[in-house]
Design a protein around this motif. Structure first.
Motif, PDB file in Angstrom:
ATOM      1  N   PHE A  82       0.818  -1.199   0.000  1.00 51.72           N
ATOM      2  CA  PHE A  82       0.000   0.000   0.000  1.00 51.72           C
ATOM      3  C   PHE A  82       0.855   1.253   0.000  1.00 51.72           C
ATOM      4  CE2 PHE A  82      -2.405  -3.292   2.197  1.00 51.72           C
ATOM      5  CZ  PHE A  82      -3.548  -3.313   1.432  1.00 51.72           C
ATOM      6  N   ASP A  84       0.351   3.839   1.975  1.00 49.25           N
ATOM      7  CA  ASP A  84       0.648   4.163   3.381  1.00 49.25           C
ATOM      8  C   ASP A  84       1.237   2.944   4.055  1.00 49.25           C
ATOM      9  OD1 ASP A  84      -0.559   6.682   3.128  1.00 49.25           O
ATOM     10  OD2 ASP A  84      -2.528   5.755   3.348  1.00 49.25           O
ATOM     11  N   PRO A  85       2.106   3.184   5.046  1.00 47.50           N
ATOM     12  CA  PRO A  85       2.672   2.037   5.767  1.00 47.50           C
ATOM     13  C   PRO A  85       1.558   1.183   6.371  1.00 47.50           C
ATOM     14  CG  PRO A  85       3.637   4.106   6.511  1.00 47.50           C
ATOM     15  CD  PRO A  85       2.550   4.466   5.567  1.00 47.50           C
ATOM     16  N   SER A  86       1.672  -0.115   6.262  1.00 48.11           N
ATOM     17  CA  SER A  86       0.626  -0.971   6.821  1.00 48.11           C
ATOM     18  C   SER A  86       1.238  -2.126   7.589  1.00 48.11           C
ATOM     19  CB  SER A  86      -0.283  -1.490   5.711  1.00 48.11           C
ATOM     20  OG  SER A  86       0.458  -2.327   4.867  1.00 48.11           O
ATOM     21  N   ASP A  88       2.588  -3.702  11.300  1.00 46.63           N
ATOM     22  CA  ASP A  88       2.372  -3.524  12.734  1.00 46.63           C
ATOM     23  C   ASP A  88       3.745  -3.251  13.328  1.00 46.63           C
ATOM     24  OD1 ASP A  88       1.982  -3.657  15.437  1.00 46.63           O
ATOM     25  OD2 ASP A  88       0.458  -5.220  15.287  1.00 46.63           O
ATOM     26  N   GLU A  90       4.689  -2.662  16.234  1.00 46.80           N
ATOM     27  CA  GLU A  90       4.995  -3.208  17.564  1.00 46.80           C
ATOM     28  C   GLU A  90       5.289  -4.702  17.494  1.00 46.80           C
ATOM     29  OE1 GLU A  90       2.683  -1.834  20.892  1.00 46.80           O
ATOM     30  OE2 GLU A  90       2.122  -0.043  19.778  1.00 46.80           O
ATOM     31  N   ALA A 319      -3.333  15.149   8.261  1.00 45.31           N
ATOM     32  CA  ALA A 319      -3.705  14.411   9.461  1.00 45.31           C
ATOM     33  C   ALA A 319      -2.690  13.316   9.728  1.00 45.31           C
ATOM     34  CB  ALA A 319      -5.098  13.807   9.289  1.00 45.31           C
ATOM     35  N   ARG A 320      -2.270  12.674   8.636  1.00 44.00           N
ATOM     36  CA  ARG A 320      -1.307  11.584   8.759  1.00 44.00           C
ATOM     37  C   ARG A 320      -0.014  12.091   9.377  1.00 44.00           C
ATOM     38  NH1 ARG A 320      -0.974   9.762   3.168  1.00 44.00           N
ATOM     39  NH2 ARG A 320      -3.048   8.897   3.425  1.00 44.00           N
ATOM     40  N   VAL A 323      -0.377  12.765  13.073  1.00 49.63           N
ATOM     41  CA  VAL A 323      -0.357  11.546  13.866  1.00 49.63           C
ATOM     42  C   VAL A 323       1.059  11.054  14.035  1.00 49.63           C
ATOM     43  CG1 VAL A 323      -0.979   9.127  13.857  1.00 49.63           C
ATOM     44  CG2 VAL A 323      -2.677  10.844  13.325  1.00 49.63           C
ATOM     45  N   PHE A 328       0.531   9.474  18.475  1.00 40.35           N
ATOM     46  CA  PHE A 328      -0.607   8.937  19.203  1.00 40.35           C
ATOM     47  C   PHE A 328      -0.746   7.445  18.973  1.00 40.35           C
ATOM     48  CE2 PHE A 328      -4.712   9.780  21.249  1.00 40.35           C
ATOM     49  CZ  PHE A 328      -5.303   8.545  21.043  1.00 40.35           C
ATOM     50  N   ARG A 330      -2.657   3.761  20.741  1.00 41.60           N
ATOM     51  CA  ARG A 330      -3.484   3.279  21.821  1.00 41.60           C
ATOM     52  C   ARG A 330      -2.624   2.507  22.812  1.00 41.60           C
ATOM     53  NH1 ARG A 330      -5.535  -2.499  21.229  1.00 41.60           N
ATOM     54  NH2 ARG A 330      -4.749  -3.036  19.207  1.00 41.60           N
TER      55      ARG A 330
END
Lengths: 330, 254
Positions: A82, A84-86, A88, A90, A319-320, A323, A328, A330
């Protein structure tokens, strides 16, 4: 067999048609480029072909499977990187690949084997067990490509694969991409707004603007359309110069822009002195004259009357960025 | 349904959870403060008419309910982030049914908030907010069932919301009009038996009420409704929310 066929593919968001009827036939084993400015509909097209977005109308088949009615078969035959980076970030690189393998219902033994293979392919073996958040931008991109190749897809989609990368990394990625296509025979469809990238990599290119394909051919043939070389002239009186040149035998075509005049000629080296001499005789001052071989950029200008350039960052891009800066999570 | 895919989605949530130690502490600090400061602070000046236990004992099930509510809803809503900025796309192009994906996400997130709830329960036992005398194999089992149902239900609520939203702009609205009322009306901190009729009536529509009430029944032996009713309402709500979130998730992007 065609790797991809689309007939009148349309995607509307409200009244706005992001993709306004695209007909494509991409051959097996081809390295195919979708070239166009930001917002032209490239990503939307890829999103539809990869089953993420449902087309508003039209039909398509991917590797012989119907896009609308056999999504699972389509998903199995494609890999995608993609825009945008996709990843994970972590998880480690290896864990990201393992996740992918299991989602594609691969056997544990095969997953193990393929992880080693694809890591070697993109030269990330030494970083495999580090968390992805410690990777550089180029490494993340390579890992995403490795992941896209994990399940041995027939078709690999690359959406702006080198966006935001430094020139060195970009060059390296080009080599990888070319190898997957030429050596492993994977059909590759990439989108880009970098002319040189499309020119360097692609067998065929579709120039796309406002959701429509405006030209489709090999890079060479696209450039041939312009015919020979282009002399870009800046002059105090471009209009007069244009009129003067139009009658000349060595001039094939003239095209006037805001600040300059483009003159198409067969042999730029010989035409340039003639042009300047002619201008001087007629008391027209030539401020500058640049000779160049036509590039895809010129092809784009020829068809759209505009230059391709990075438009202002859209709201989503902003916005990207926020962030990313704000971090940010969770 | 692909169990392998559900499992790997669950496993990913676990790995992320146990790797972020600071997040675990962050998740627990709020309920811990409530329990200690509110519970101990107010129990000397508060007595609930007609009951023999103090405020500290009263809010323990409430604090557990609060922990489960917040961590479940937020981890469900976090799907918006994954949707907007990345990883969800990787999941959505995989040859896995949307139902399996949503179930994997629900189970993973619910497990995490369940762990949070259990940790708070242990803290509550350690500081004497839940009396050891009330604990038996049966009561612990029952408490676990209530906690799992609360987690599954509210993670699903979060995912259902996330399926309909494309950015975090509506987040403040959700906090003000959904999460906070659900929390306050659940009777977590307020004994609703003595509340005005209108408040008590509205609270009847709060699914968390039945969770908190059930937990209170288990730990204190006193509840507004019979435990079987609490369990039934909560289970029904839970199933409805799982179905709703799967439905909305499947329709996403169309």
């Amino acid at each position: 067999m065609n790797a991809i066929e689309t007939k009148g593919l349309v995607k509307k968001f409200g009244d706005f048609a992001a993709v306004a009827g695209i007909n494509l036939e991409i051959k097996e084993g081809e390295l195919f480029g979708l070239l166009g400015p930001n917002g032209a509909g490239k990503t939307t097209t890829i999103s539809m072909l990869s089953t993420i977005l449902k087309p508003s109308s039209g039909s398509a088949s991917v590797w012989g499977k119907d896009l609308l009615h056999d999504k699972d078969s389509v998903r199995k035959s494609i890999g995608i990187v993609f825009q945008d980076p996709s990843l994970d970030d972590e998880l480690t690189g290896r864990e990201n690949l393992d996740f992918h393998g299991r989602m594609y219902a691969m056997e544990p033994g095969l997953i193990h084997e393929r992880i080693a293979e694809v890591l070697k392919l993109v030269e990330l073996e030494s970083k495999a067990d580090a968390l992805v958040k410690t990777y550089s931008g180029g490494m993340k991109r390579r890992l995403e490509i490795a992941r896209g190749l994990m399940h041995k897809p027939k078709i690999l989609f690359l959406d702006e694969p080198t966006i935001g990368l430094d020139p060195q990394t970009r060059r390296n990625l080009w080599e990888y991409i070319r190898n997957f296509n030429k050596k492993d025979g994977i059909t590759i469809i990439l989108t880009t707004h970098y002319m040189e990238e499309a020119d360097f990599l692609c067998d065929r290119i579709a120039i796309i603007d406002h959701g429509k394909i405006i030209a489709l051919d090999t890079p060479e043939k696209l450039k041939e359309v312009l015919g020979g070389d282009i002399i870009t002239v800046e002059s105090t009186d471009s209009n007069a110069l244009k009129k003067l040149l139009e009658g000349q035998v060595f001039v094939k075509e003239t095209k006037l822009f805001d600040e300059h005049l483009n003159v198409s000629v067969d042999n730029g080296g010989k035409a340039l002195p003639k042009l300047i001499e002619l201008a001087q005789k007629n008391k027209i001052t030539v401020d500058s004259a640049v000779l160049k071989r036509p590039s895809l950029e010129d092809v784009f200008i020829h068809y759209t009357g505009r230059t391709i350039r990075e438009e202002e960052a859209s709201d989503k891009d902003k916005a990207r960025m926020q962030v990313k800066v704000g971090g940010f999570r969770r | 349904m692909e169990f392998n895919a559900i499992y790997i989605m669950w496993l990913r949530e676990m790995k992320r959870f146990f790797r972020a130690k600071s997040r675990i502490i962050g998740n627990l600090s709020m309920p811990f403060i409530w329990l200690v400061i509110m519970g101990i602070g107010l129990s000397s000046s508060f007595s609930i008419p007609g009951v023999k236990f103090d405020y500290l004992a009263f809010i323990a099930p409430g604090v557990i309910g609060m922990t489960l509510l917040f961590s479940s809803i937020f981890s469900g809503i976090s799907v918006i982030w994954e949707k907007q900025f990345g990883f969800l796309k990787e999941i959505l192009v995989a040859p896995v049914s949307r139902t399996s994906i949503v179930l994997g996400k629900i189970f993973g997130s619910a497990t995490i908030s369940f762990i949070n709830g259990v940790l708070i329960m242990i803290i509550a036992i350690l500081i004497g907010s839940i009396s050891i005398a009330s604990l038996s194999v049966f009561s612990i089992l029952l408490a676990i069932i209530f906690m799992i149902l609360i987690c599954l239900a509210f993670v699903s609520v979060g995912i259902a919301i996330a399926s309909r939203l494309n950015n975090m702009e509506g987040f403040q609205m959700i906090m003000s009009f959904l999460v906070m009322p659900t929390f306050f009306l659940s009777g977590a901190f307020i004994p609703l038996q003595n509340a005005p009729l209108w408040m008590g009536t509205i609270a009847m529509f709060d699914p968390l009420l039945y969770g908190v009430d059930g937990l209170r029944g288990v730990f204190l032996g006193v509840s507004q409704f019979p435990i079987a009713i609490d369990l039934g309402v909560l289970a029904g709500f839970c199933v409805a929310m799982i179905l709703l979130s799967s439905y909305l998730f499947r329709r996403m992007g169309e």
